[in-house]
Design a protein around this motif. Sequence first.
Motif, PDB file in Angstrom:
ATOM      1  N   VAL A   1      44.693   4.124  47.900  1.00  0.00           N
ATOM      2  CA  VAL A   1      45.843   3.596  48.640  1.00  0.00           C
ATOM      3  C   VAL A   1      45.451   3.218  50.067  1.00  0.00           C
ATOM      4  CG1 VAL A   1      46.744   5.844  49.391  1.00  0.00           C
ATOM      5  CG2 VAL A   1      48.301   3.918  49.117  1.00  0.00           C
ATOM      6  N   CYS A   2      44.581   3.981  50.663  1.00  0.00           N
ATOM      7  CA  CYS A   2      44.109   3.675  52.019  1.00  0.00           C
ATOM      8  C   CYS A   2      43.232   2.425  52.005  1.00  0.00           C
ATOM      9  CB  CYS A   2      43.337   4.849  52.597  1.00  0.00           C
ATOM     10  SG  CYS A   2      44.298   6.362  52.751  1.00  0.00           S
TER      11      CYS A   2
ATOM     12  N   SER B   1      50.072  10.628  48.463  1.00  0.00           N
ATOM     13  CA  SER B   1      50.118  11.641  47.406  1.00  0.00           C
ATOM     14  C   SER B   1      48.774  11.893  46.743  1.00  0.00           C
ATOM     15  CB  SER B   1      51.155  11.254  46.346  1.00  0.00           C
ATOM     16  OG  SER B   1      50.856   9.989  45.806  1.00  0.00           O
ATOM     17  N   SER B   2      47.832  10.969  46.886  1.00  0.00           N
ATOM     18  CA  SER B   2      46.512  11.201  46.303  1.00  0.00           C
ATOM     19  C   SER B   2      45.711  12.121  47.220  1.00  0.00           C
ATOM     20  CB  SER B   2      45.780   9.878  46.073  1.00  0.00           C
ATOM     21  OG  SER B   2      45.725   9.126  47.252  1.00  0.00           O
ATOM     22  N   PRO B   3      44.812  12.919  46.633  1.00  0.00           N
ATOM     23  CA  PRO B   3      44.031  13.856  47.455  1.00  0.00           C
ATOM     24  C   PRO B   3      43.139  13.143  48.467  1.00  0.00           C
ATOM     25  CG  PRO B   3      43.803  14.360  45.115  1.00  0.00           C
ATOM     26  CD  PRO B   3      44.509  13.047  45.210  1.00  0.00           C
TER      27      PRO B   3
ATOM     28  N   GLN C   1      45.300  18.233  50.290  1.00  0.00           N
ATOM     29  CA  GLN C   1      45.742  17.959  48.916  1.00  0.00           C
ATOM     30  C   GLN C   1      46.697  16.777  48.889  1.00  0.00           C
ATOM     31  OE1 GLN C   1      44.397  18.161  46.617  1.00  0.00           O
ATOM     32  NE2 GLN C   1      44.280  19.776  45.404  1.00  0.00           N
ATOM     33  N   ARG C   2      47.575  16.737  49.868  1.00  0.00           N
ATOM     34  CA  ARG C   2      48.590  15.700  49.981  1.00  0.00           C
ATOM     35  C   ARG C   2      48.903  15.551  51.454  1.00  0.00           C
ATOM     36  NH1 ARG C   2      53.732  15.444  50.813  1.00  0.00           N
ATOM     37  NH2 ARG C   2      55.009  13.862  49.844  1.00  0.00           N
ATOM     38  N   LYS C   3      49.128  14.321  51.898  1.00  0.00           N
ATOM     39  CA  LYS C   3      49.461  14.101  53.309  1.00  0.00           C
ATOM     40  C   LYS C   3      50.936  13.748  53.422  1.00  0.00           C
ATOM     41  CE  LYS C   3      49.361  10.642  56.131  1.00  0.00           C
ATOM     42  NZ  LYS C   3      50.593  11.011  56.819  1.00  0.00           N
ATOM     43  N   PRO C   4      51.738  14.635  54.013  1.00  0.00           N
ATOM     44  CA  PRO C   4      53.155  14.327  54.209  1.00  0.00           C
ATOM     45  C   PRO C   4      53.354  13.227  55.260  1.00  0.00           C
ATOM     46  CG  PRO C   4      52.739  16.694  54.404  1.00  0.00           C
ATOM     47  CD  PRO C   4      51.408  16.001  54.403  1.00  0.00           C
ATOM     48  N   ALA C   5      54.447  12.517  55.151  1.00  0.00           N
ATOM     49  CA  ALA C   5      54.801  11.498  56.142  1.00  0.00           C
ATOM     50  C   ALA C   5      54.902  12.138  57.521  1.00  0.00           C
ATOM     51  CB  ALA C   5      56.110  10.833  55.766  1.00  0.00           C
TER      52      ALA C   5
END
Length: 81
Positions: free
Chosen positions: A52-53, A17-19, A24-28
């Motif tokens: 998060v990564c 969810s973080s850019p 902007q956002r990476k969906p599953a």
Amino acid sequence: MDCRLGCGACCVAPSISSPIPGMQRKPAGVRCIQLNDENLCSLFGKAERPKVCHQFKACPVICGTTTQQALDNITELENIT
């Protein structure tokens, strides 16, 4: 456990969810735009890499012994959270 170079499961299976630069956002289930042709993160070691990564650490329970196991495990975790 060291990350398996070229796996990329953690850059495909989860939502982020973080850019991310370029997203902007990476969906599953969507390949991160920063994952190169060799399935390596082009942001690795850079300040632009999402927290998060950076915090994800490879482990046998999550990553299994193959890329497919890692994709399956991370997808399952994504689905239950």
